[in-house]
Design an enzyme around this catalytic site. Structure first.
Site, mmCIF file in Angstrom:
data_model
loop_
_atom_site.group_PDB
_atom_site.id
_atom_site.type_symbol
_atom_site.label_atom_id
_atom_site.label_comp_id
_atom_site.label_asym_id
_atom_site.label_seq_id
_atom_site.Cartn_x
_atom_site.Cartn_y
_atom_site.Cartn_z
ATOM 1 N N GLY A 292 0.822 -1.198 0.000
ATOM 2 C CA GLY A 292 0.000 0.000 0.000
ATOM 3 C C GLY A 292 0.857 1.249 0.000
ATOM 4 O O GLY A 292 1.930 1.310 -0.624
ATOM 5 N N SER A 293 0.419 2.257 0.724
ATOM 6 C CA SER A 293 1.029 3.583 0.641
ATOM 7 C C SER A 293 2.435 3.659 1.204
ATOM 8 O O SER A 293 3.120 4.659 0.997
ATOM 9 C CB SER A 293 0.136 4.599 1.365
ATOM 10 O OG SER A 293 -1.117 4.697 0.722
ATOM 11 N N VAL A 294 2.900 2.623 1.896
ATOM 12 C CA VAL A 294 4.293 2.612 2.347
ATOM 13 C C VAL A 294 5.231 2.717 1.148
ATOM 14 O O VAL A 294 6.342 3.225 1.259
ATOM 15 C CB VAL A 294 4.571 1.319 3.157
ATOM 16 C CG1 VAL A 294 6.036 1.196 3.513
ATOM 17 C CG2 VAL A 294 3.733 1.302 4.427
#
EC number: 3.4.16.4
Length: 605
Positions: A292-294
């Site tokens: 995801g946004s990591v």
């Protein structure tokens, strides 16, 4: 005419008999002398074969210690009771007594002995207390003996289980460090010649054939104290959020040493048979997730290396962007954002635009340089390389989704390694479980670019970011949240993975930490609400345990308790002493709920 019989001569007969017996005696004595003195090799060998035995000398496995010399795995001496079935079956009336002494059902023992009636060796019970074994042998049951062995013991139980692994009953490594370094840890048994009596008891040690060599010790990079912190906080988070599983990895930024690695659910390696086989695997190196946004921090670094102006602004209005027939949505309309704003507000649209502005080959090369799609080289058994499709297979949709963390799968260890490389001025260090075993690493990113993005990530942990709960008082903290939906055959489900990856302290990075919590089923499931608090709690303790000085000194001093004057006798008499804790500060605002994207439903921050 009859012949007269000779008169009976007793004296002559006795003389002849004596001579014959004397000759026989001389022959026997001569033969005995010949056998005993001149030609004794054959009979000596035959005699030795009946009483002389070569027996093994058990040796201990090497000890495993943490970086401070604390024992994590040790071998303790035990006894194993065995029998010679041929000899034991000649006394079947003793079997009930033996079964009772061993604590084994009589029918089970009888069947075991009968199945091996043609053998000369069978274990009856292994790895028991030496006193208990001697009590069994002392009963004098024919054909029953004992021998020394060693059993592996893990003082810290399930806290260290997934790192250490365990050994089988023959003391051979089966999982984890025990398997990876089995040859190093395993000793070489010795051997000696002994004389046994007819009951099998050793009556004399004749000769030492080969001395036993103990296994070699290993000092791991793991810090027992940080490991306990991570284990405690991860377990508490899983219970609080009713999550299915989770992993935590803590790396030392300059060296790549693994300071802590825990997983839940865990198991007790001292009672390995009682655990389900599925919990033996080390999820932090074997299981992959879509981050995801990591991943957006990697996207920003790739864009900067591709020549994007650090001061660029990206228009994310009106909070939705069509890519062909697929919409990409943000959690809300963030308007025009800078690169720092993209990370702080976790804009999927901003990340997709950056990704679309790069060539496939360049974007793939940056991700590959940071270790995605390849093994970290830790040497841990069963480590996964993750999934990063070749650049030639990317279409516009695939590249856009990879830019905000979908379409690529990574292990928690890979994420921790990537963030440690960013904090280490763009130098990727191979993660290692051995203290002092770090390599030289390799430069994968311009130090200036890596530092720029790291400073941008501090906004994520400040007020207004998606992870203020990750902030640690007195320290600058950089990090990124991630909340991804789990993929299935029919698309994406409403089951989530909550992540947080962070670095602390920002001025002189020491720790890189990744928290992955799988399928939280409580009220919250965002990375900033589920995983970020675990980061805060573990790092708050680890920074103090490792004596890392604060880099926000003013804030650190402001949070120290004010000195309290000792109450006077008058105060006590007047009842003016108040024993009450101050009110807790208000909790920071939670990140906003996300809107699922049709392109990758639930592409959350």
């Amino acid at each position: 005419m009859k012949t007269r019989a000779r008169p009976y001569d007793l004296k002559l007969r006795l003389t002849i008999l004596g001579a014959v017996l004397g000759c026989c005696g001389v022959v026997l004595v001569g033969r005995a002398a010949h056998m005993q003195l001149l030609d004794n090799d054959f009979y000596q060998h035959e005699g030795d074969a009946r009483f002389l035995r070569e027996v093994p000398i058990a040796t201990s496995r090497g000890m495993i210690m943490d970086r401070n010399g604390e024992p994590l795995a040790v071998s303790t001496p035990v006894e194993s009771v065995w029998a010679n079935p041929k000899e034991l079956l000649q006394h079947p009336e003793r079997l009930p007594e033996l079964a009772k002494a061993l604590g084994i059902p009589e029918d089970v023992l009888t069947q075991r002995i009968a199945q091996r009636s043609g053998k000369e060796f069978v274990f009856l019970r292994r790895h028991i207390n030496p006193d208990d074994a001697q009590a069994v042998v002392a009963r004098g049951i024919p054909g029953v003996y004992s021998q020394r062995e060693f059993r592996r013991f893990y003082p810290h139980g399930e806290v260290m289980a997934h790192v250490l692994g365990f050994t089988n009953i023959d003391d051979q490594g089966q999982e984890g460090v025990e398997l990876a370094f089995n040859d190093w840890l395993t000793g070489k048994p010795g051997a000696q010649r002994v004389i046994r009596d007819r009951r099998g008891r050793i009556v004399e040690n004749v000769d030492l054939i080969r001395a036993a060599q103990p296994g070699k010790d290993i000092t791991l990079s793991i810090d027992r104290r940080i490991q306990y912190l991570a284990y405690r906080e991860l377990k508490a988070a899983l219970l609080a959020n009713h999550a299915r599983s989770g992993s935590v990895v803590v790396l030392d930024v300059p060296t790549g040493e693994i300071l802590a690695m825990v997983n839940q659910p865990s198991y007790n390696p001292n009672a390995r048979e009682a655990a389900e086989p599925g919990v033996h695997r080390n999820r932090a190196v074997t299981d992959v997730v879509e981050p995801g946004s990591v991943m957006k921090a990697m996207t920003v670094m790739a864009a900067l290396e591709n020549g994007v102006d650090p001061n660029i602004t990206l228009d994310t209005n009106p909070g939705i962007m069509m890519l062909g027939k697929y919409p990409i949505r943000d959690t809300s309309n963030h308007g025009v954002v800078t690169l720092e704003g993209l990370l702080q507000h976790s804009s999927n649209i901003g990340a997709a635009k950056l990704g679309m502005g790069m060539s496939n080959d360049h974007f793939y090369d940056v991700l590959h340089r940071f270790g995605f799609g390849t093994s970290t080289g830790s040497g841990f058994p069963g480590e996964s390389a993750g999934v990063l499709a070749p650049a030639r297979s990317w279409g516009p949709v695939e590249k856009a989704t990879i830019a905000y963390g979908y379409g690529v799968s990574v292990t928690p260890l890979q994420l921790a390694q990537a963030y440690a490389a960013m904090a280490n001025e763009g130098r990727l260090m191979p993660p290692t479980f051995i203290r002092g075993g770090e390599g030289s690493g390799r430069q994968v990113m311009d130090p200036r670019i890596a530092r720029q993005v790291l400073l941008m990530l501090e906004s994520v942990t400040r007020a207004g970011g998606s992870a203020p709960k990750a902030a640690v008082t007195g320290y600058h903290v950089a990090g990124k949240t991630g909340t991804s939906r789990k993929a299935s055959a029919g698309g994406y489900q409403k089951r989530y993975v909550s992540l947080f990856a962070g670095v602390v302290p920002l001025d002189h990075p020491k720790f890189a930490m990744v928290v992955v919590i799988n399928e939280p089923n409580g009220r919250d499931y965002y990375g900033g609400l589920v995983s970020a608090p675990v980061f805060h709690n573990v790092m708050d303790g680890a920074l103090r345990l490792m004596d890392v000085p604060p880099d926000k000194v003013e804030e650190w001093y402001a949070q120290q308790p004010a000195p309290v004057a000792a109450p006077t006798i008058a105060d006590v008499a007047d009842g003016n002493v108040i024993d009450e804790a101050p009110a807790a500060p208000a909790a920071p605002a939670a990140e906003a709920p996300a809107t699922a994207a049709a392109l990758a439903p639930g592409a959350l921050r």
